[in-house]
Write a protein that holds these residues in place. Structure first.
Motif, PDB file in Angstrom:
ATOM      1  N   PRO A 269       0.814  -1.228   0.000  1.00 21.65           N
ATOM      2  CA  PRO A 269       0.000   0.000   0.000  1.00 21.65           C
ATOM      3  C   PRO A 269       0.843   1.273   0.000  1.00 21.65           C
ATOM      4  CG  PRO A 269      -0.220  -1.229   2.067  1.00 21.65           C
ATOM      5  CD  PRO A 269       0.513  -2.115   1.123  1.00 21.65           C
ATOM      6  N   PHE A 270       2.028   1.219   0.611  1.00 24.39           N
ATOM      7  CA  PHE A 270       2.889   2.404   0.625  1.00 24.39           C
ATOM      8  C   PHE A 270       3.441   2.677  -0.777  1.00 24.39           C
ATOM      9  CE2 PHE A 270       2.895   0.727   4.926  1.00 24.39           C
ATOM     10  CZ  PHE A 270       2.627   1.871   5.660  1.00 24.39           C
ATOM     11  N   ILE A 271       3.865   1.595  -1.434  1.00 23.50           N
ATOM     12  CA  ILE A 271       4.423   1.757  -2.788  1.00 23.50           C
ATOM     13  C   ILE A 271       3.350   2.300  -3.722  1.00 23.50           C
ATOM     14  CG2 ILE A 271       5.438   0.540  -4.745  1.00 23.50           C
ATOM     15  CD1 ILE A 271       6.562  -1.506  -2.718  1.00 23.50           C
ATOM     16  N   GLN A 272       2.142   1.746  -3.623  1.00 26.06           N
ATOM     17  CA  GLN A 272       1.050   2.201  -4.494  1.00 26.06           C
ATOM     18  C   GLN A 272       0.802   3.699  -4.369  1.00 26.06           C
ATOM     19  OE1 GLN A 272      -1.905  -0.663  -3.103  1.00 26.06           O
ATOM     20  NE2 GLN A 272      -1.893  -1.647  -5.104  1.00 26.06           N
ATOM     21  N   ARG A 273       0.964   4.203  -3.139  1.00 28.84           N
ATOM     22  CA  ARG A 273       0.691   5.615  -2.894  1.00 28.84           C
ATOM     23  C   ARG A 273       1.607   6.520  -3.715  1.00 28.84           C
ATOM     24  NH1 ARG A 273       1.846   7.151   3.102  1.00 28.84           N
ATOM     25  NH2 ARG A 273       0.200   5.605   3.472  1.00 28.84           N
ATOM     26  N   TYR A 274       2.827   6.051  -4.008  1.00 21.43           N
ATOM     27  CA  TYR A 274       3.806   6.914  -4.678  1.00 21.43           C
ATOM     28  C   TYR A 274       4.052   6.561  -6.148  1.00 21.43           C
ATOM     29  CZ  TYR A 274       4.963   8.544   0.013  1.00 21.43           C
ATOM     30  OH  TYR A 274       4.907   9.088   1.261  1.00 21.43           O
ATOM     31  N   THR A 275       3.308   5.610  -6.693  1.00 22.70           N
ATOM     32  CA  THR A 275       3.546   5.218  -8.093  1.00 22.70           C
ATOM     33  C   THR A 275       3.515   6.426  -9.023  1.00 22.70           C
ATOM     34  OG1 THR A 275       2.501   3.095  -7.716  1.00 22.70           O
ATOM     35  CG2 THR A 275       2.732   3.767 -10.002  1.00 22.70           C
ATOM     36  N   GLY A 276       4.559   6.573  -9.811  1.00 19.28           N
ATOM     37  CA  GLY A 276       4.599   7.666 -10.787  1.00 19.28           C
ATOM     38  C   GLY A 276       4.967   9.014 -10.207  1.00 19.28           C
ATOM     39  N   SER A 277       5.134   9.088  -8.888  1.00 22.04           N
ATOM     40  CA  SER A 277       5.439  10.380  -8.249  1.00 22.04           C
ATOM     41  C   SER A 277       6.911  10.736  -8.388  1.00 22.04           C
ATOM     42  CB  SER A 277       5.145  10.316  -6.751  1.00 22.04           C
ATOM     43  OG  SER A 277       3.782  10.082  -6.529  1.00 22.04           O
ATOM     44  N   THR A 278       7.178  12.032  -8.477  1.00 22.06           N
ATOM     45  CA  THR A 278       8.558  12.518  -8.467  1.00 22.06           C
ATOM     46  C   THR A 278       8.984  12.768  -7.028  1.00 22.06           C
ATOM     47  OG1 THR A 278       8.330  13.510 -10.633  1.00 22.06           O
ATOM     48  CG2 THR A 278      10.053  14.397  -9.230  1.00 22.06           C
ATOM     49  N   ILE A 279      10.144  12.217  -6.667  1.00 19.31           N
ATOM     50  CA  ILE A 279      10.705  12.375  -5.327  1.00 19.31           C
ATOM     51  C   ILE A 279      12.066  13.042  -5.493  1.00 19.31           C
ATOM     52  CG2 ILE A 279      11.388  11.161  -3.195  1.00 19.31           C
ATOM     53  CD1 ILE A 279       8.467  10.619  -3.906  1.00 19.31           C
TER      54      ILE A 279
ATOM     55  N   GLU B 237      10.892   6.016   5.552  1.00 18.67           N
ATOM     56  CA  GLU B 237       9.963   7.135   5.436  1.00 18.67           C
ATOM     57  C   GLU B 237       8.858   6.853   4.410  1.00 18.67           C
ATOM     58  OE1 GLU B 237       9.297   9.806   6.999  1.00 18.67           O
ATOM     59  OE2 GLU B 237       7.841  10.580   5.563  1.00 18.67           O
ATOM     60  N   LEU B 238       9.264   6.329   3.266  1.00 15.91           N
ATOM     61  CA  LEU B 238       8.290   6.197   2.176  1.00 15.91           C
ATOM     62  C   LEU B 238       7.449   4.930   2.261  1.00 15.91           C
ATOM     63  CD1 LEU B 238      10.551   7.393  -0.789  1.00 15.91           C
ATOM     64  CD2 LEU B 238       8.589   8.632   0.143  1.00 15.91           C
ATOM     65  N   PHE B 239       8.047   3.834   2.730  1.00 15.10           N
ATOM     66  CA  PHE B 239       7.384   2.543   2.558  1.00 15.10           C
ATOM     67  C   PHE B 239       7.016   1.831   3.853  1.00 15.10           C
ATOM     68  CE2 PHE B 239      10.191   2.685  -1.384  1.00 15.10           C
ATOM     69  CZ  PHE B 239       9.200   3.284  -2.135  1.00 15.10           C
ATOM     70  N   THR B 240       7.141   2.501   4.981  1.00 18.53           N
ATOM     71  CA  THR B 240       6.658   1.889   6.228  1.00 18.53           C
ATOM     72  C   THR B 240       5.779   2.905   6.942  1.00 18.53           C
ATOM     73  OG1 THR B 240       8.319   2.658   7.828  1.00 18.53           O
ATOM     74  CG2 THR B 240       8.945   0.788   6.441  1.00 18.53           C
ATOM     75  N   ASP B 241       4.987   2.412   7.874  1.00 17.41           N
ATOM     76  CA  ASP B 241       4.138   3.373   8.589  1.00 17.41           C
ATOM     77  C   ASP B 241       4.867   4.004   9.773  1.00 17.41           C
ATOM     78  OD1 ASP B 241       4.087   1.277  10.298  1.00 17.41           O
ATOM     79  OD2 ASP B 241       1.959   0.865  10.103  1.00 17.41           O
TER      80      ASP B 241
ATOM     81  N   GLU C 120      12.188   0.088  16.036  1.00 18.52           N
ATOM     82  CA  GLU C 120      13.067  -0.355  14.958  1.00 18.52           C
ATOM     83  C   GLU C 120      12.356  -1.122  13.845  1.00 18.52           C
ATOM     84  OE1 GLU C 120      16.492   0.326  14.508  1.00 18.52           O
ATOM     85  OE2 GLU C 120      15.786   1.862  15.917  1.00 18.52           O
ATOM     86  N   THR C 121      11.054  -1.341  13.973  1.00 19.02           N
ATOM     87  CA  THR C 121      10.356  -2.173  12.990  1.00 19.02           C
ATOM     88  C   THR C 121      10.536  -1.663  11.575  1.00 19.02           C
ATOM     89  OG1 THR C 121       8.682  -2.285  14.708  1.00 19.02           O
ATOM     90  CG2 THR C 121       8.164  -3.339  12.590  1.00 19.02           C
ATOM     91  N   GLY C 122      10.332  -0.381  11.403  1.00 16.44           N
ATOM     92  CA  GLY C 122      10.439   0.196  10.065  1.00 16.44           C
ATOM     93  C   GLY C 122      11.806  -0.019   9.463  1.00 16.44           C
ATOM     94  N   TRP C 123      12.843   0.103  10.310  1.00 13.11           N
ATOM     95  CA  TRP C 123      14.205  -0.031   9.792  1.00 13.11           C
ATOM     96  C   TRP C 123      14.510  -1.453   9.351  1.00 13.11           C
ATOM     97  CZ3 TRP C 123      16.821   4.363   8.870  1.00 13.11           C
ATOM     98  CH2 TRP C 123      16.318   5.532   9.473  1.00 13.11           C
ATOM     99  N   THR C 124      13.948  -2.421  10.072  1.00 13.30           N
ATOM    100  CA  THR C 124      14.140  -3.812   9.670  1.00 13.30           C
ATOM    101  C   THR C 124      13.440  -4.075   8.339  1.00 13.30           C
ATOM    102  OG1 THR C 124      14.061  -4.324  12.022  1.00 13.30           O
ATOM    103  CG2 THR C 124      13.952  -6.194  10.487  1.00 13.30           C
ATOM    104  N   SER C 125      12.229  -3.547   8.203  1.00 12.04           N
ATOM    105  CA  SER C 125      11.485  -3.717   6.953  1.00 12.04           C
ATOM    106  C   SER C 125      12.248  -3.096   5.792  1.00 12.04           C
ATOM    107  CB  SER C 125      10.122  -3.045   7.063  1.00 12.04           C
ATOM    108  OG  SER C 125       9.369  -3.639   8.084  1.00 12.04           O
TER     109      SER C 125
END
Lengths: 287, 287, 287, 287, 287, 287
Positions: free
Chosen positions: E22-32, E275-279, F8-13
């Motif tokens: 779901p995190f990846i989907q949120r940024y598809t096609g976005s410029t970072i 930052e981008l792909f975890t909550d 640390e969960t996010g960092w492991t992911s």
């Protein structure tokens, strides 16, 4: 070095083709949404002729999109499975089992038989349902009627991709649609055809039925109706029974941007061609 | 709320359209080079019907390319201008003045009148000559005949660009062509049509003439000929006069990759449609 | 292992090419409509140099579109055919025979000779008339003048398709145009060039004439005029005779969106290049 | 209402532009790889003129690709930093520190100054090095010489993308390249230009140097050499010093498919234009 | 016929990948846009991990654009060359020699080392500076500070061309930019990243720094700030030193259309992914 | 101004995501045909996780194509309808009624439920059967078995159009296929997946089953088999029952150009991800 007997059949046919040109030109590139249903759908010969006419429309440069129903076939399957339906205010309640059977019959059996008939006629049909690529999202029309659905959103991107391919595909659509929570909804095929025609900016929505068209009180066919005329026929009681929702679908479609809606007889072969490509016309045109 | 008188004309027409489908499908996307000439070209009604049929071909998904002649009109203009032609071995010598008149008549008058007829019928025609975009480069056929030309090269890129546009244009081509040194050459229209059909990989080269087709010794129409048959008819003297170069053009075209050549009567309306879209056929097919 | 004599010619030329860069950059991708006519058109060497310059414009990244006239050549052909013209208020009446001759001369002879000259110079020219692809639709300018036409609509799609091809074609346009009922109209070439320049959003409309440009009362060349200046010259009688319609065409073109119009001398070779690619300029610029 | 003094400068320039047409046509769409180096690179005025000429090539429809060196500037920076180079067999050894300085000077300072000069002249230049998008992958030429590299692979996709854009970019390339293990290699600029010209299928590889071209034993300029001639000059000792690797690069490039290589004097402005667009030519052409 | 030891590592990893969807989907096609700098840039292992993460972003369908600084490396090179900087109000004055060194270090050494690291990780990076294709045009920030620049215009067409290619390139940008008169300006990397993020309509501008994020007065990390919050922290003195321009860049970027800015710690690997792909998120998000 | 608890969960992911990069790169742009079936298909949670993983594959740049079976659901529906099947040599005979039920269940119920699950996970799935756009044409496998079909031709154009759209659709395919005479054939899902994988030039054909993979005689999992190994296991009797046709499908697929086939356990979530994106792998790989 074959020789040929002289006869005139070919020349008469050529004359007829030639006369169709201005009609064909009028619809080049236009989207024509066709609701296929009623008795025609149960008749193999009529289905083949219908499929043949759809391929002809595609060949002539139109973009046909087919939506089909299948009430009798669903009823017959429910009966075989001995599933009794509950009724509320005279309307069948679609419980989860019933909508599951409806989906099998519509999206599985009927949809693929129409696809196959079109492909046999030389077209390239692709069967879809409201669920595919989120074509139609529905929710419950009335809590008491269970999974009888009403469309709340459309996403026509899959139709655009398929019809824009070269050569293009012919979409054949079952009206069973998905809900936001993953449910299945049984959407009326006329209604589904109407909302898709609106979303696609169709030139014509053609509703194939089991009568000749809309009749006046003396059972004479009415060939041209305005939206006001159509609403008047409902109001004054001239339109009765199944004709009422058809007229509602038609007037809604015109309001959402469809150029005209035609209610015509599906029981007679080639009605689509008569309506679109001759100056005689067929059935009732509402605009 | 119009009502309609019942009649059956539309239904018969629809049936005919429906029967044309398999024929139309056979030619979808195919290039059809049509040589328009003879008496039909001088007849305004026949020219309009021809233009109408060409637009129908385009509408049905074929790619028509028209090449036209204009011998009688050139003769009439030379006469008005009191220009006497020299003859060598019975063939007219095209001096520079003559080819200049031929260009005015063919590339100016006739070409644009066909373009206009097609546009009146709803098509989008573009008139070209062999000179435009170096479509046909010619040189002298025989030094004694002056500027009577024979094609030595073709560059079909302008036809490709025009027919690939969406919606596509219909090229109408005058056979007057340019030479390497900037001269003008009068190329026979059948010959020009033949080399273009070969270069375009046409499915059909259709030569409209003033007779029904190729006849056997007893004046019966021959409907199907192989290349060998056609060459045999020349050899054994059955083919005479103007038919000899037509058969030569036809056999050359087949050898250069055209699928089939049809020699048919341009004096009767809709012969193109009878040949392409009915199982009756018209004229003589050589393949 | 050739050796070379030293000289400086090449280095001087290179310096000149180098200095042209900022001028060329200014016009990259711009459409330049050029009316070719007058005495230059009758002079073979000037025509060749004109063709050569047009190809250079194309090579430099501009989009040249040529419109040509041909009054003297039409007159000469009418004379040869012993056709007498009627005159109304000093203006020639174009009856059907006359416009037919005009079409042959313009769309047939002159158009194709310019096409051929451009192709000889290495370009890829395509000759069109107002009739082709409905480029210009006209109607009668004045009932008394017969088939003398005035443009009422343009459809530039064929020019767009031809100039957008890669590498692009150079359109060469005869001003003979079609009417709604299939008639032919003789449209003034300056007028045709003006309406096409407007429709194409041209950067420059260049009118090649037989004088140096617009002159003041003392016969000095005026190099820059505003639309108001130009209208003033008509009003105060400084502009006379054939210059009046040229100034009207120019001011109309500027009003319809053409960036600037240049009236310049076609009798001297390379005037186009002097105007576009040097800071000297040529003729009179109206903006 | 400005008036203009008469003079002839513009007309002479126009004549020169006109004469360049056949030369420009010959190179339309061709890739021209230009090695910029030597004393010209250190001279601000010459660099500006070079940049101007490169933009002119682009404007004329050619695809210029610039590769630059910068030996003297590297030497000067090494001196400032008091870095002493080791020498083996008279050749400088590129240790890691040295190649790092070379990269800063070439990919940082010189590359961006050429980019900026081209942009000031109205072009759109993009500076790259062999490392960018894996344009050139190198490995060690000779273990004893450290990070002096020789190209082992090229990936020209970034050049294709940049030059195919509309309007296109002008790539300016520093020869510092990456190795498989992430090292930096100092590749000779002539060699880098040669392999890129081969990979790009260039029409011309133009090597700008500090002499007029290849000389014979009597110091006369040789204007045309075959590959065999060039190899002969090496073999018989006529070619000496820095000319030997240039001739080797040239003959290798011709063998890998470059149409011709020109060795010419970069110290005189506009040599590129003289060579490409006049019949005088400049320097020595090897094919 | 290999056999495999059972273990669970792969299954745990698969679970993690699955949760990222779901995190990846949120940024598809976005410029970072990512500003890479600080201590991470000097650490080879961190640089490799950064490069690896950038390639992962590209692989996941995002469009990463890297902007880098390099202050310490410039300082070190100035020291080696024994160049003393003047200071005005505590800020270093960039004279022409200093900005020349800065360009060599940033556009030459650092830029290409990041390019190479990304390419080693399987990406296709292209190094650019503000000068290339006029990406950033700057002028002097303050006359007293010499060639310290502030961006006045951007032209992102080269980034669009490179990122739209298939498969796309990853732009890596040095902030050294050109002035209208051909000067070089040293633009702050955070500032350059900010204006590019605005021009590109970026979803995220990520500023990698040497601290964990924005802290409150008690040194606790603030994870979410509004623009007002951020400006408040400057005003009330909570933000100090180098954090002030970072917060200014962030608030300017949000105002120019960037969806959110994240200030995060570049010293710890994989912060971008957290930052981008975890909550969990990383650093401080300002929106 | 939210603050965040440190954990640390996010960092492991992030570390795990980062490690997946080389695996993801290996499959970018590759077609992965996945046969979904067995017990997983009847389990709602497993179906949701499967759908989620398929969407992840799409997001990572792979092209997943799903083929599904549904034997148990067909059996259950036949039972409800009290239809008794005939058996020949232990194999069920598919009479016309049976294949009709199979089509309803497969193309109607199961197909659309998978489509819906993928769409719920954020994908854009389109359900097809072998009949749609003539994807698979079949004929009778064995006259005695009725409408049990074997594929004789494929037309993958609809899959190409759907997967090439941007963003692309995920095809979900029921194996019920059409015959030349318009019949319906029940094709085995593994077989259908195998021929489609061959026609699509797939990198992987993944067969989800109800066991861990191919076992040796001692019930140990075999992780890597050559085609010869696989055929040997059939020959020596190690492979038994349902594993025999799976191995045959696998070896046929490899012979028709599929890079590798994986037989893996569908009963455990995320097996696809373990196989494709970790170095652990899952099930048995045959190549």
């Amino acid at each position: 070095m074959h020789k040929r007997r002289k006869n005139e059949t070919g020349w008469t046919s050529a004359q007829t083709l030639s006369e169709a040109l201005p009609f064909i030109q009028r619809y080049t590139g236009s989207t024509i949404v066709i609701k296929f249903g009623g008795n025609a759908m149960g008749d193999e010969v009529l289905t083949q002729k219908f499929a043949h006419d759809v391929v002809l429309l595609k060949q002539f440069g139109l973009r046909p999109v087919i939506v089909h129903g299948g009430g009798p076939q669903i009823g017959s399957m429910l009966e075989k499975l001995d599933i009794k339906s509950e009724f509320v205010d005279g309307l069948r309640v679609s419980d989860m089992e019933t909508v599951g059977i409806a989906e099998m019959v519509l999206s599985g059996a009927i949809n693929k038989s129409i696809v196959q008939a079109i492909n046999q006629a030389g077209g390239r049909a692709v069967g879809l349902s409201g669920k595919d690529a989120n074509l139609i999202t529905a929710n419950a029309k009335d809590a008491k009627l269970g999974f009888t659905g009403t469309p709340i959103a459309t996403d026509i991107s899959v139709i655009d991709v398929l019809t824009a391919a070269d050569p293009g595909f012919i979409p054949v659509i079952s009206p069973i649609s998905g809900g936001a929570a993953g449910e299945s909804f049984n959407v009326n095929a006329d209604t589904a055809a109407g909302v898709l025609a609106g979303a696609l900016g169709a030139s014509r929505l053609m509703l194939l039925t089991d009568i000749e068209g809309v009749m006046d009180k003396d059972k004479n066919l009415l060939t041209n109706l305005s939206v006001e005329d159509a609403l008047g026929l409902i109001k004054d009681g001239t339109a009765k029974g199944g004709m009422i929702p058809k007229l509602t679908t038609a007037t809604d479609a015109v309001k959402s941007g469809v150029e005209a809606v035609v209610i015509l007889d599906g029981r007679r072969a080639h009605g689509l061609l008569v309506e679109l490509f001759t100056d005689q016309g067929a059935g009732t045109l509402i605009r």
